[in-house]
Enzyme design. Structure first.
Site, PDB file in Angstrom:
ATOM      1  N   HIS A  97       2.664  17.533 -36.368  1.00 39.97           N
ATOM      2  CA  HIS A  97       3.492  17.527 -37.571  1.00 39.97           C
ATOM      3  C   HIS A  97       4.770  16.748 -37.321  1.00 39.97           C
ATOM      4  CE1 HIS A  97       0.792  20.611 -38.968  1.00 39.97           C
ATOM      5  NE2 HIS A  97       1.077  21.359 -37.931  1.00 39.97           N
ATOM      6  N   GLU A 115       6.049  25.381 -36.412  1.00 34.88           N
ATOM      7  CA  GLU A 115       5.215  26.556 -36.635  1.00 34.88           C
ATOM      8  C   GLU A 115       5.092  27.347 -35.350  1.00 34.88           C
ATOM      9  OE1 GLU A 115       1.686  24.296 -37.801  1.00 34.88           O
ATOM     10  OE2 GLU A 115       0.666  24.955 -36.002  1.00 34.88           O
ATOM     11  N   HIS A 172      -1.454  19.702 -31.189  1.00 37.03           N
ATOM     12  CA  HIS A 172      -1.976  21.068 -31.079  1.00 37.03           C
ATOM     13  C   HIS A 172      -3.254  21.252 -31.875  1.00 37.03           C
ATOM     14  CE1 HIS A 172       0.515  21.076 -34.708  1.00 37.03           C
ATOM     15  NE2 HIS A 172      -0.305  22.001 -35.178  1.00 37.03           N
ATOM     16  N   ARG A 192      -3.636  14.395 -38.968  1.00 33.02           N
ATOM     17  CA  ARG A 192      -4.870  14.728 -38.252  1.00 33.02           C
ATOM     18  C   ARG A 192      -5.147  13.607 -37.252  1.00 33.02           C
ATOM     19  NH1 ARG A 192      -8.283  15.528 -42.655  1.00 33.02           N
ATOM     20  NH2 ARG A 192      -7.485  17.631 -42.991  1.00 33.02           N
TER      21      ARG A 192
HETATM   22 ZN    ZN Z   1      -0.313  22.716 -37.207  1.00 29.52          ZN
END
Ligand code: ZN
Length: 310
Positions: A97, A115, A172, A192
């Site tokens: 991200h 996150e 991740h 992605r």
């Molecule tokens: Zn993520």
């Protein structure tokens, strides 16, 4: 009686999803490929409706605009956090991200995404992907070009109760067999990087290789967050992380505890057991927001919960 904002979760079907949101939490999920329960969310892609009769028809997103007093009159157009339960039956794509600065310029002013994951359960021998082994951006680009994914990614074995903070730029992936509670910035911007060459409706899902290479931190470096444990009455509280966007704590209660909530708002997710918050029943799978100015609260019962605030 003081008000707790009770959430009606939103479910998202995913190619990697499973049935544990129904079998473990008892939710009425749409299918056996339900990957995500958006448990506390004001995000337009899955805005939670309130179950309180006095707020009939309202969502977290609409209340944020109409009743800022409930959220401590915080600045910003959107409820800033998003709490999910993720049931990964299969592997999620390897992703990264952007931070706020990159997302603002490149994603129409969106927020970046930090996150963190609390592992609710996992199959024996499960791992996650966190970080990578490239020393330079050139080496990373070469490994991507040569499809040397397994050499590139860094895999870490996990156990129930583990906690991971994923900062922007950290490569991740959650792997199959994992049930996770995720606390994140309210953003849906994901790049992605690799999707195991899978097909969805006969087509591969879009990859974002250029953006991923641009935002990934190289070389990978991460220090696990420092945790702190303290007692409150009959409860044990572990502060899992504090970062610029949120603080996340886990509480295990067996008996009674008294908390004083001095935050703009507090997100609460009941992970197991049942009990009462100021006499109001709560049980496993419930999610609620303690609004601004709530103040002191008496908790009672056998409860495991995760709470978070900005
Ligand atoms: Zn993520």
């Amino acid at each position: 009686m003081k008000t707790l904002l009770r959430m009606k979760p939103v479910f998202q079907e995913k190619i990697w999803g499973g049935d544990r949101l129904r079998t473990v939490f008892g939710y009425d999920t749409p299918s056996d490929k339900t990957g995500e329960c958006w448990a506390i969310s004001g995000h337009p892609n899955g805005d939670c409706t309130l179950e309180n009769p006095e707020f009939a028809g309202e969502t977290v997103g609409s209340l944020w605009k109409k009743r800022p007093d409930l959220f401590g009159n915080l600045p910003g157009d959107t409820f800033p956090l998003l709490i999910k339960i993720i049931d990964a039956k299969d592997d999620l794509s390897i992703q990264v991200h952007p931070d706020d600065a990159y997302a603002k310029v490149n994603e129409n002013g969106s927020l970046g995404k930090t996150e963190c994951w609390y592992v609710l359960d996992c199959d024996p021998g499960t791992s996650i992907v966190i970080g990578h082994n490239a020393k330079t951006r050139e080496e990373m680009a070469r490994m991507v070009e040569d499809k040397r994914w397994m050499e590139l990614i860094r895999q870490v074995p996990i156990q129930k109760g583990d906690f991971f903070q994923i900062d922007p730029g950290c490569l991740h992936a959650i792997k199959g067999g994992t049930l996770i509670l995720e606390t994140q910035q309210s953003s849906d911007v994901t790049y992605r990087f690799y999707d195991y060459d899978r097909l969805q409706d006969g087509k591969p899902r879009t990859l974002h290789i250029a953006q991923s290479l641009a935002v990934t931190q190289v070389p990978h470096q991460a220090e696990p967050p420092k945790q702190e444990t303290f007692s409150v009455g009959d409860a044990t509280v572990t502060r899992l992380v504090t970062c610029p966007y949120y603080t996340v704590c886990r509480m295990v209660l067996s008996g009674k505890a008294h908390m004083d909530w001095n935050q703009p708002f507090v997100n609460v997710s009941i992970l197991s057991g049942e009990g009462t918050l100021d006499g109001q029943q709560v049980k496993k799978g419930d999610h609620l927001i303690i609004p601004a100015g709530y103040g002191p609260m008496d908790l009672e019962g056998e409860l495991e919960l995760i709470y978070s605030h900005v």
